[in-house]
Design a protein around this motif. Structure first.
Motif, PDB file in Angstrom:
ATOM      1  N   TRP A 230       6.197 -12.903  -1.027  1.00 33.42           N
ATOM      2  CA  TRP A 230       4.856 -13.396  -1.353  1.00 33.42           C
ATOM      3  C   TRP A 230       4.214 -12.526  -2.423  1.00 33.42           C
ATOM      4  N   TRP A 231       4.256 -11.200  -2.224  1.00 34.37           N
ATOM      5  CA  TRP A 231       3.680 -10.283  -3.209  1.00 34.37           C
ATOM      6  C   TRP A 231       4.433 -10.347  -4.532  1.00 34.37           C
ATOM      7  N   GLY A 232       5.745 -10.429  -4.446  1.00 31.55           N
ATOM      8  CA  GLY A 232       6.542 -10.503  -5.664  1.00 31.55           C
ATOM      9  C   GLY A 232       6.256 -11.763  -6.475  1.00 31.55           C
ATOM     10  N   GLU A 233       6.022 -12.875  -5.784  1.00 27.50           N
ATOM     11  CA  GLU A 233       5.718 -14.121  -6.492  1.00 27.50           C
ATOM     12  C   GLU A 233       4.376 -14.036  -7.205  1.00 27.50           C
ATOM     13  N   ARG A 234       3.387 -13.452  -6.562  1.00 31.63           N
ATOM     14  CA  ARG A 234       2.084 -13.311  -7.224  1.00 31.63           C
ATOM     15  C   ARG A 234       2.206 -12.400  -8.449  1.00 31.63           C
ATOM     16  N   LEU A 235       2.971 -11.340  -8.307  1.00 36.20           N
ATOM     17  CA  LEU A 235       3.127 -10.409  -9.418  1.00 36.20           C
ATOM     18  C   LEU A 235       3.932 -11.040 -10.558  1.00 36.20           C
ATOM     19  N   THR A 236       4.892 -11.861 -10.220  1.00 37.11           N
ATOM     20  CA  THR A 236       5.671 -12.560 -11.249  1.00 37.11           C
ATOM     21  C   THR A 236       4.773 -13.498 -12.052  1.00 37.11           C
ATOM     22  N   GLN A 237       3.871 -14.208 -11.371  1.00 40.09           N
ATOM     23  CA  GLN A 237       2.942 -15.079 -12.079  1.00 40.09           C
ATOM     24  C   GLN A 237       2.007 -14.272 -12.966  1.00 40.09           C
ATOM     25  N   THR A 238       1.617 -13.088 -12.508  1.00 43.66           N
ATOM     26  CA  THR A 238       0.763 -12.218 -13.318  1.00 43.66           C
ATOM     27  C   THR A 238       1.483 -11.768 -14.573  1.00 43.66           C
TER      28      THR A 238
ATOM     29  N   TYR B  51       0.839  -1.201   0.000  1.00 44.59           N
ATOM     30  CA  TYR B  51       0.000   0.000   0.000  1.00 44.59           C
ATOM     31  C   TYR B  51       0.879   1.259   0.000  1.00 44.59           C
ATOM     32  N   ALA B  52       1.931   1.254   0.803  1.00 47.41           N
ATOM     33  CA  ALA B  52       2.818   2.414   0.877  1.00 47.41           C
ATOM     34  C   ALA B  52       3.469   2.701  -0.471  1.00 47.41           C
ATOM     35  N   ARG B  53       3.936   1.664  -1.150  1.00 52.18           N
ATOM     36  CA  ARG B  53       4.567   1.865  -2.462  1.00 52.18           C
ATOM     37  C   ARG B  53       3.548   2.374  -3.471  1.00 52.18           C
ATOM     38  N   ALA B  54       2.324   1.845  -3.402  1.00 48.95           N
ATOM     39  CA  ALA B  54       1.287   2.303  -4.327  1.00 48.95           C
ATOM     40  C   ALA B  54       0.946   3.768  -4.071  1.00 48.95           C
ATOM     41  N   ALA B  55       0.833   4.173  -2.804  1.00 46.81           N
ATOM     42  CA  ALA B  55       0.524   5.565  -2.487  1.00 46.81           C
ATOM     43  C   ALA B  55       1.652   6.489  -2.936  1.00 46.81           C
ATOM     44  N   ALA B  56       2.888   6.059  -2.757  1.00 49.21           N
ATOM     45  CA  ALA B  56       4.023   6.875  -3.189  1.00 49.21           C
ATOM     46  C   ALA B  56       4.073   6.995  -4.711  1.00 49.21           C
ATOM     47  N   THR B  57       3.471   6.043  -5.417  1.00 49.82           N
ATOM     48  CA  THR B  57       3.492   6.032  -6.878  1.00 49.82           C
ATOM     49  C   THR B  57       2.283   6.739  -7.470  1.00 49.82           C
TER      50      THR B  57
ATOM     51  N   GLU C 135       3.228  -3.325 -18.843  1.00 47.06           N
ATOM     52  CA  GLU C 135       4.194  -2.306 -18.413  1.00 47.06           C
ATOM     53  C   GLU C 135       4.001  -1.958 -16.944  1.00 47.06           C
ATOM     54  N   THR C 136       2.742  -1.883 -16.505  1.00 47.98           N
ATOM     55  CA  THR C 136       2.470  -1.586 -15.103  1.00 47.98           C
ATOM     56  C   THR C 136       2.974  -2.709 -14.203  1.00 47.98           C
ATOM     57  N   VAL C 137       2.751  -3.947 -14.617  1.00 44.78           N
ATOM     58  CA  VAL C 137       3.262  -5.096 -13.857  1.00 44.78           C
ATOM     59  C   VAL C 137       4.779  -5.024 -13.743  1.00 44.78           C
ATOM     60  N   GLU C 138       5.445  -4.742 -14.855  1.00 42.80           N
ATOM     61  CA  GLU C 138       6.912  -4.695 -14.846  1.00 42.80           C
ATOM     62  C   GLU C 138       7.428  -3.574 -13.946  1.00 42.80           C
ATOM     63  N   ALA C 139       6.737  -2.436 -13.945  1.00 43.32           N
ATOM     64  CA  ALA C 139       7.141  -1.338 -13.064  1.00 43.32           C
ATOM     65  C   ALA C 139       6.985  -1.733 -11.599  1.00 43.32           C
ATOM     66  N   GLN C 140       5.919  -2.448 -11.287  1.00 47.27           N
ATOM     67  CA  GLN C 140       5.694  -2.817  -9.893  1.00 47.27           C
ATOM     68  C   GLN C 140       6.569  -3.981  -9.446  1.00 47.27           C
ATOM     69  N   LEU C 141       7.027  -4.797 -10.359  1.00 42.69           N
ATOM     70  CA  LEU C 141       7.988  -5.837  -9.986  1.00 42.69           C
ATOM     71  C   LEU C 141       9.254  -5.230  -9.384  1.00 42.69           C
ATOM     72  N   LEU C 142       9.583  -4.007  -9.799  1.00 39.69           N
ATOM     73  CA  LEU C 142      10.756  -3.330  -9.235  1.00 39.69           C
ATOM     74  C   LEU C 142      10.567  -3.017  -7.757  1.00 39.69           C
ATOM     75  N   TRP C 143       9.316  -2.931  -7.296  1.00 36.55           N
ATOM     76  CA  TRP C 143       9.071  -2.682  -5.873  1.00 36.55           C
ATOM     77  C   TRP C 143       9.659  -3.793  -5.008  1.00 36.55           C
TER      78      TRP C 143
ATOM     79  N   LEU D 224      -1.008  -7.109  -8.244  1.00 33.04           N
ATOM     80  CA  LEU D 224      -0.983  -5.870  -9.024  1.00 33.04           C
ATOM     81  C   LEU D 224      -1.895  -4.812  -8.402  1.00 33.04           C
ATOM     82  N   ILE D 225      -1.406  -3.588  -8.327  1.00 34.14           N
ATOM     83  CA  ILE D 225      -2.212  -2.441  -7.924  1.00 34.14           C
ATOM     84  C   ILE D 225      -2.529  -1.650  -9.190  1.00 34.14           C
ATOM     85  N   LEU D 226      -3.805  -1.642  -9.561  1.00 30.38           N
ATOM     86  CA  LEU D 226      -4.229  -0.988 -10.800  1.00 30.38           C
ATOM     87  C   LEU D 226      -5.356  -0.002 -10.469  1.00 30.38           C
ATOM     88  N   PRO D 227      -5.015   1.166  -9.935  1.00 32.30           N
ATOM     89  CA  PRO D 227      -6.042   2.115  -9.522  1.00 32.30           C
ATOM     90  C   PRO D 227      -6.676   2.845 -10.702  1.00 32.30           C
TER      91      PRO D 227
END
Length: 279
Positions: free
Chosen positions: A253-261, A123-129, A234-242, A190-193
């Motif tokens: 855990w979050w990174g693994e779910r995002l990698t599968q996405t 959540y913090a990374r998403a808010a900062a982004t 592109e959004t997924v790839e940007a968030q993988l950097l988190w 993925l955070i897709l607001p």
């Protein structure tokens, strides 16, 4: 920031998360450029500050995360003090501030890890982004809170309950399941607001039908599946950097779910390209 000195920041963050008109002194403490429109965009439309929104399929407010947190808080609060929304970030920050003030460290550690740990870092990374520029510091400060707790609190031996018992990602064969998957952080990582969908629309010159986030996203998939999926990738790839170089079990855990996405969206994009290629 240290845990013992974090109480004032925790209280101030709780205030700006739940109050569209916080006191100027609080804004000064947090160094925010405040607007009510920014508050509405961030907390009402883009990133609702409730754990269940990030830990349910749909996503929805309520459900299993709220039931679990209500049970957890019953060990610390009398029934008359139980909040209506125990997964509210503002409430949890205030409770944490109180426990810090009382130096009730065992309880504070339990509340932080089980109630906030499963989702606060993401959540913090998403808010900062994604927050309006004047409010992005909220995300940075929440990230500092998380980092401080991670460094100073005793390490946990297992994932928090809400991640150990997180719902499995839905299949993506049917349209509804695919949309549920991509719009539910617990499923896709993925955070897709809404603001990101609007940004994609403008950058790619797409025609997004106005409405709720789900309706607007489906309209993009209908009108331009290939372009929309490329932008999502592109959004997924940007968030993988988190999560790059992050070693905590929760971040993994979050990174693994995002990698599968990333794998899923790549495959969907290839299908869309093949479907649109003349033979």
């Amino acid at each position: 920031m240290t845990l013992r000195r974090s109480g004032e920041i925790l209280e101030a963050l709780a205030e700006v998360i739940e109050n569209p008109d916080p006191h100027p002194a609080i804004l000064e403490i947090l160094d925010l450029e405040w607007t009510r429109d920014g508050f509405t965009e961030l907390f009402d439309f883009d990133l609702p500050p409730f754990a269940s929104y990030y830990l349910t399929i749909g996503p929805v407010l309520g459900g299993a995360p709220v039931d679990f947190l209500r049970g957890l808080l019953a060990a610390y609060l009398r029934p008359e003090l139980q909040p209506a929304q125990p997964d509210s970030l503002a409430f949890l920050l205030r409770l944490l501030a109180l426990l810090v003030h009382e130096e009730s460290w065992e309880r504070a550690n339990a509340i932080f890890y089980e109630a906030m740990g499963p989702w606060l870092s993401t959540y913090a990374r998403a808010a900062a982004t994604f927050a309006p520029p004047g409010l992005r510091r909220i995300g940075s400060l929440l990230g500092e809170v998380h980092q401080t707790w991670q460094e100073e609190a005793p390490p946990a031996s297992a994932l928090p309950y809400l991640l150990r018992h997180a719902p499995p990602p839905p299949a993506t064969d049917e349209r509804k399941d695919l949309v549920d998957f991509l719009l539910s952080p617990v499923a896709s990582g993925l955070i897709l607001p809404r603001s990101q969908l609007i940004r994609i629309t403008h950058q790619r010159e797409l025609g997004m039908r106005p409405g709720g986030r789900r309706f607007s996203f489906e309209s993009l998939l209908d009108a331009s599946p290939e372009t929309t999926l490329a932008a999502v990738l592109e959004t997924v790839e940007a968030q993988l950097l988190w999560y790059r170089h992050r070693s905590s079990p929760i971040d993994q855990w979050w990174g693994e779910r995002l990698t599968q996405t990333h794998v899923v969206v790549n495959a969907l994009l290839k299908q869309a390209v093949d479907a649109g290629t003349p033979h």
